[in-house]
Scaffold this motif. Structure first.
Motif, PDB file in Angstrom:
ATOM      1  N   MET A 148       4.564  51.804  17.287  1.00 30.37           N
ATOM      2  CA  MET A 148       3.350  51.391  16.593  1.00 30.37           C
ATOM      3  C   MET A 148       3.139  49.891  16.718  1.00 30.37           C
ATOM      4  O   MET A 148       2.014  49.411  16.867  1.00 30.37           O
ATOM      5  CB  MET A 148       3.411  51.804  15.124  1.00 30.37           C
ATOM      6  CG  MET A 148       3.251  53.292  14.886  1.00 30.37           C
ATOM      7  SD  MET A 148       3.346  53.691  13.119  1.00 30.37           S
ATOM      8  CE  MET A 148       2.813  55.416  13.135  1.00 30.37           C
ATOM      9  N   SER A 149       4.250  49.144  16.653  1.00 35.26           N
ATOM     10  CA  SER A 149       4.164  47.685  16.797  1.00 35.26           C
ATOM     11  C   SER A 149       3.797  47.286  18.217  1.00 35.26           C
ATOM     12  O   SER A 149       3.047  46.323  18.425  1.00 35.26           O
ATOM     13  CB  SER A 149       5.513  47.060  16.407  1.00 35.26           C
ATOM     14  OG  SER A 149       5.520  45.679  16.642  1.00 35.26           O
ATOM     15  N   GLU A 150       4.293  48.035  19.193  1.00 37.98           N
ATOM     16  CA  GLU A 150       4.082  47.675  20.600  1.00 37.98           C
ATOM     17  C   GLU A 150       2.718  48.093  21.137  1.00 37.98           C
ATOM     18  O   GLU A 150       2.076  47.346  21.878  1.00 37.98           O
ATOM     19  CB  GLU A 150       5.189  48.303  21.449  1.00 37.98           C
ATOM     20  CG  GLU A 150       6.569  47.695  21.208  1.00 37.98           C
ATOM     21  CD  GLU A 150       7.675  48.435  21.944  1.00 37.98           C
ATOM     22  OE1 GLU A 150       8.843  48.028  21.818  1.00 37.98           O
ATOM     23  OE2 GLU A 150       7.376  49.432  22.633  1.00 37.98           O
ATOM     24  N   ILE A 151       2.264  49.307  20.777  1.00 42.81           N
ATOM     25  CA  ILE A 151       1.030  49.819  21.375  1.00 42.81           C
ATOM     26  C   ILE A 151      -0.116  49.959  20.381  1.00 42.81           C
ATOM     27  O   ILE A 151      -1.263  50.181  20.784  1.00 42.81           O
ATOM     28  CB  ILE A 151       1.266  51.181  22.063  1.00 42.81           C
ATOM     29  CG1 ILE A 151       1.604  52.278  21.045  1.00 42.81           C
ATOM     30  CG2 ILE A 151       2.355  51.067  23.116  1.00 42.81           C
ATOM     31  CD1 ILE A 151       1.744  53.670  21.646  1.00 42.81           C
ATOM     32  N   GLY A 152       0.185  49.872  19.073  1.00 41.44           N
ATOM     33  CA  GLY A 152      -0.846  50.024  18.060  1.00 41.44           C
ATOM     34  C   GLY A 152      -0.735  51.358  17.346  1.00 41.44           C
ATOM     35  O   GLY A 152      -0.323  52.364  17.931  1.00 41.44           O
ATOM     36  N   VAL A 153      -1.111  51.376  16.085  1.00 42.91           N
ATOM     37  CA  VAL A 153      -0.979  52.579  15.258  1.00 42.91           C
ATOM     38  C   VAL A 153      -1.901  53.695  15.763  1.00 42.91           C
ATOM     39  O   VAL A 153      -1.474  54.829  15.995  1.00 42.91           O
ATOM     40  CB  VAL A 153      -1.295  52.257  13.786  1.00 42.91           C
ATOM     41  CG1 VAL A 153      -1.275  53.542  12.942  1.00 42.91           C
ATOM     42  CG2 VAL A 153      -0.285  51.247  13.239  1.00 42.91           C
ATOM     43  N   THR A 188       7.647  51.193   6.544  1.00 43.68           N
ATOM     44  CA  THR A 188       7.382  51.080   7.978  1.00 43.68           C
ATOM     45  C   THR A 188       6.332  52.066   8.470  1.00 43.68           C
ATOM     46  O   THR A 188       5.953  52.022   9.640  1.00 43.68           O
ATOM     47  CB  THR A 188       8.682  51.312   8.769  1.00 43.68           C
ATOM     48  OG1 THR A 188       9.234  52.591   8.409  1.00 43.68           O
ATOM     49  CG2 THR A 188       9.700  50.227   8.463  1.00 43.68           C
ATOM     50  N   ARG A 189       5.861  52.951   7.600  1.00 44.98           N
ATOM     51  CA  ARG A 189       4.854  53.939   7.990  1.00 44.98           C
ATOM     52  C   ARG A 189       3.520  53.603   7.347  1.00 44.98           C
ATOM     53  O   ARG A 189       3.395  53.598   6.110  1.00 44.98           O
ATOM     54  CB  ARG A 189       5.279  55.359   7.602  1.00 44.98           C
ATOM     55  CG  ARG A 189       6.592  55.865   8.208  1.00 44.98           C
ATOM     56  CD  ARG A 189       6.678  55.625   9.701  1.00 44.98           C
ATOM     57  NE  ARG A 189       7.743  56.367  10.352  1.00 44.98           N
ATOM     58  CZ  ARG A 189       8.988  55.932  10.523  1.00 44.98           C
ATOM     59  NH1 ARG A 189       9.354  54.746  10.068  1.00 44.98           N
ATOM     60  NH2 ARG A 189       9.891  56.684  11.173  1.00 44.98           N
ATOM     61  N   ALA A 235      -7.844  60.346  17.799  1.00 43.60           N
ATOM     62  CA  ALA A 235      -6.558  60.185  17.125  1.00 43.60           C
ATOM     63  C   ALA A 235      -6.315  61.303  16.122  1.00 43.60           C
ATOM     64  O   ALA A 235      -7.232  61.739  15.421  1.00 43.60           O
ATOM     65  CB  ALA A 235      -6.492  58.842  16.418  1.00 43.60           C
ATOM     66  N   ASN A 236      -5.073  61.779  16.058  1.00 45.85           N
ATOM     67  CA  ASN A 236      -4.623  62.647  14.968  1.00 45.85           C
ATOM     68  C   ASN A 236      -3.992  61.733  13.923  1.00 45.85           C
ATOM     69  O   ASN A 236      -2.770  61.558  13.878  1.00 45.85           O
ATOM     70  CB  ASN A 236      -3.614  63.674  15.480  1.00 45.85           C
ATOM     71  CG  ASN A 236      -4.265  64.788  16.258  1.00 45.85           C
ATOM     72  OD1 ASN A 236      -4.675  65.805  15.708  1.00 45.85           O
ATOM     73  ND2 ASN A 236      -4.374  64.601  17.577  1.00 45.85           N
ATOM     74  N   TYR A 237      -4.836  61.133  13.102  1.00 41.69           N
ATOM     75  CA  TYR A 237      -4.418  60.034  12.244  1.00 41.69           C
ATOM     76  C   TYR A 237      -3.731  60.574  10.991  1.00 41.69           C
ATOM     77  O   TYR A 237      -4.317  61.306  10.192  1.00 41.69           O
ATOM     78  CB  TYR A 237      -5.615  59.174  11.852  1.00 41.69           C
ATOM     79  CG  TYR A 237      -5.246  57.761  11.478  1.00 41.69           C
ATOM     80  CD1 TYR A 237      -5.210  56.759  12.441  1.00 41.69           C
ATOM     81  CD2 TYR A 237      -4.891  57.440  10.174  1.00 41.69           C
ATOM     82  CE1 TYR A 237      -4.841  55.455  12.110  1.00 41.69           C
ATOM     83  CE2 TYR A 237      -4.522  56.151   9.830  1.00 41.69           C
ATOM     84  CZ  TYR A 237      -4.497  55.161  10.806  1.00 41.69           C
ATOM     85  OH  TYR A 237      -4.127  53.874  10.472  1.00 41.69           O
ATOM     86  N   LEU A 238      -2.461  60.206  10.832  1.00 39.15           N
ATOM     87  CA  LEU A 238      -1.680  60.705   9.699  1.00 39.15           C
ATOM     88  C   LEU A 238      -2.230  60.160   8.387  1.00 39.15           C
ATOM     89  O   LEU A 238      -2.347  58.943   8.212  1.00 39.15           O
ATOM     90  CB  LEU A 238      -0.213  60.294   9.860  1.00 39.15           C
ATOM     91  CG  LEU A 238       0.755  60.908   8.838  1.00 39.15           C
ATOM     92  CD1 LEU A 238       0.921  62.397   9.109  1.00 39.15           C
ATOM     93  CD2 LEU A 238       2.097  60.207   8.890  1.00 39.15           C
ATOM     94  N   THR A 239      -2.524  61.071   7.450  1.00 41.80           N
ATOM     95  CA  THR A 239      -3.175  60.693   6.198  1.00 41.80           C
ATOM     96  C   THR A 239      -2.572  61.489   5.043  1.00 41.80           C
ATOM     97  O   THR A 239      -2.337  62.687   5.162  1.00 41.80           O
ATOM     98  CB  THR A 239      -4.686  60.966   6.266  1.00 41.80           C
ATOM     99  OG1 THR A 239      -5.234  60.314   7.427  1.00 41.80           O
ATOM    100  CG2 THR A 239      -5.405  60.470   5.024  1.00 41.80           C
ATOM    101  N   PHE A 240      -2.329  60.813   3.918  1.00 44.70           N
ATOM    102  CA  PHE A 240      -1.886  61.485   2.698  1.00 44.70           C
ATOM    103  C   PHE A 240      -3.119  61.763   1.828  1.00 44.70           C
ATOM    104  O   PHE A 240      -3.904  60.834   1.584  1.00 44.70           O
ATOM    105  CB  PHE A 240      -0.917  60.620   1.895  1.00 44.70           C
ATOM    106  CG  PHE A 240       0.352  60.238   2.626  1.00 44.70           C
ATOM    107  CD1 PHE A 240       0.678  60.793   3.854  1.00 44.70           C
ATOM    108  CD2 PHE A 240       1.213  59.312   2.068  1.00 44.70           C
ATOM    109  CE1 PHE A 240       1.844  60.441   4.515  1.00 44.70           C
ATOM    110  CE2 PHE A 240       2.384  58.948   2.717  1.00 44.70           C
ATOM    111  CZ  PHE A 240       2.699  59.509   3.942  1.00 44.70           C
ATOM    112  N   PRO A 241      -3.289  62.972   1.319  1.00 48.27           N
ATOM    113  CA  PRO A 241      -4.477  63.308   0.516  1.00 48.27           C
ATOM    114  C   PRO A 241      -4.329  62.907  -0.953  1.00 48.27           C
ATOM    115  O   PRO A 241      -4.516  63.714  -1.859  1.00 48.27           O
ATOM    116  CB  PRO A 241      -4.548  64.834   0.665  1.00 48.27           C
ATOM    117  CG  PRO A 241      -3.109  65.245   0.756  1.00 48.27           C
ATOM    118  CD  PRO A 241      -2.424  64.150   1.532  1.00 48.27           C
TER     119      PRO A 241
END
Length: 495
Positions: A148-153, A188-189, A235-241
């Motif tokens: 994530m740090s190298e290529i972007g979230v 970190t997430r 993107a399959n963007y990880l999200t908490f509801p």
């Protein structure tokens, strides 16, 4: 004579005090030199072997998460085929990958291996192949925050799992939870930070004790993949509801409001929700959380070795370490504490088992109604009922702890799910009767894993053969490429 006794007593006391002083000084000296850094940890370093040079006790205890021998009454640290034990779940998850394979989880050290060996991810033989997105790697490795740090979230969330096979080779480890410069706990997430922001909170304001749970909450939570974010296409963007709360009811309303579904059930045609592992949410509603007890207090208790107090990183069930985990607060006998846990788990388990059978039957009855010509208008409320009942069942069943973290809330959730599915099956019976079917719907063998997988069209032997080829031909290549890449990274030894 008295003077001699006084002299001998004085000498003995002085000797014992000297020994005590020497012991204290020796322990202080050991403490001063216990954690002399031997290597400089730069940035997000995913290799635990390097962290272990600086923090050997924590590293050695973490390595014990490879151990799969512990078994409790309802859970285990090793493999247990949950579909073999509870085949009805195959009907509940028909059309979803969990109906192919579902094992109880092993320790953190197995995280990457278990993903690769799972039949659920398929057998992608080349980059870009397979059905699973790269987002599925998110909680499995410290290589994830590195990437994530190298290529972007967003870029990380926009690929296939198979695209990053040679990049994600280190299982859950030190860099997932610790700042390498200060060793402070850190998030970190991005999904957890964003979830707090959605609730109007700042995770940076959390206390150290709260962080001892929040680093776990980065992964042990309910989540979904948001594919609709306008500025993050593809993107399959990880999200908490969590926007409207962390209860089962508020998250259900959240999903209903955005018309989200993890998949459409091929038998009942209901838009389904798959609870992931809402451990943090259920824990937060329990007695321990209300009293300020963190996840680490029970699952990573403090221990002492060579005069050094440190956090035991053998992350696992408190039932495998009752003296260190529970005796800090409780004074009962070990057998009494364990039996209390099993009693609570057993009562919740009884409810989930009954509920899952009712839901399985509802899916099959709905399938029959469609076959007989039911209309969407007739089935609308029924499908909503199936969706809501199974969401409640899965919310409890998918959480670790088998209901112990919050037994009262878990029981409430199961009770409301049972009420919903009973009302739903009554509605189904009326629809079936209106379509001329006035007898019980014929069911497949709900006690047979093979029969139910065949019923929903799964060829498990074919899946296993493909998986064997994948593990033999692809995984070793990924691991080799990853090791070559890591070998090129310079390590700065300090001694």
């Amino acid at each position: 004579m008295k003077n001699w006794l006084l002299f001998i007593t004085t000498v003995l006391v002085v000797f014992l005090l000297a020994m005590l002083a020497y012991s204290i000084m020796d322990r202080k000296t050991e403490a001063r030199f216990a954690y002399q850094p031997k290597v400089e940890i730069e940035g997000i370093e995913p290799r635990d072997t390097l962290w272990g040079l600086n923090y050997p006790r924590q590293y050695q205890s973490y390595q014990k998460t490879q151990d799969t021998t512990f078994k409790s009454k309802y859970n285990t640290s090793g493999f247990r085929d949950a579909l073999e034990e509870q085949p009805e779940m195959i009907i509940l998850w028909a059309g979803y990958a969990f109906s192919k394979g579902y094992n109880q989880p092993r320790g953190h050290n197995h995280a990457v291996r278990d993903v690769l060996s799972s039949v659920r991810i398929g057998a992608p033989m080349e980059p870009g192949a397979g059905v699973m997105p790269s987002t599925c790697w998110t909680c499995k490795s410290p290589d994830v925050p590195r990437l994530m740090s190298e290529i972007g979230v967003t870029e990380f969330y926009s690929q296939k799992l198979s695209d990053l096979g040679s990049e994600v080779i280190n299982p859950i480890g030190c860099a997932d939870c610790h700042n390498p410069k200060t060793m402070n706990l850190t998030i970190t997430r991005p999904a957890l930070i964003e979830a707090f922001q959605a609730m109007g909170k700042d995770v940076n304001q959390a206390s150290h004790q709260e962080m001892r749970s929040l680093v776990c909450a980065q992964c042990h939570v309910e989540y979904y993949f948001d594919k609709t974010i306008a500025d993050k296409p593809g993107a399959n963007y990880l999200t908490f509801p969590w926007k409207d709360g962390m209860t089962v009811d508020s998250m259900e309303a959240y999903y209903d409001n955005i018309d989200f579904a993890d998949w459409v059930h091929p038998l009942s045609k209901a838009k389904m929700l798959k609870a992931q592992h809402p451990d943090h949410e259920i824990y937060s509603m329990g007695a321990h959380a209300k009293r300020g007890v963190s996840c680490a207090d029970c699952h990573m208790p403090y221990r002492t070795e060579g005069g050094q107090k440190f956090t035991d990183h053998h992350i696992g069930s408190p039932l495998s370490n009752v003296e260190n985990s529970c005796f800090v607060c409780h004074r009962e006998k070990v057998s009494d504490l364990v039996s209390d846990v099993y009693e609570r788990q057993g009562k919740v388990k009884e409810g989930t088992m009954k509920l899952q059978k009712q839901i399985a039957m509802a899916h099959l009855e709905a399938e029959k109604a469609w076959q007989l010509g039911a209309t969407e208008a007739q089935m609308k409320d029924i499908l909503t009922g199936i969706r809501h009942a199974q969401w409640r069942w899965d919310f409890v069943a998918a959480s670790h702890g088998a209901g112990f973290h919050a037994p009262l809330e878990s029981s409430r959730i199961i009770n409301t799910g049972s009420s919903i599915i009973q009302d739903t099956r009554i509605k189904l019976a009326r629809v079936l009767a209106a379509l001329g079917h006035n007898k019980p719907v014929e069911m497949p063998d709900l006690n047979s894993k093979s029969a139910l997988q065949a019923y929903i069209g799964i060829d498990l032997e074919k899946e296993k053969l493909a998986k064997a080829d994948f593990l033999e031909q692809v995984v070793p290549k990924w691991l080799k490429e990853g090791k070559v890449r890591e070998a090129k990274k310079q390590v700065n030894y300090l001694q």
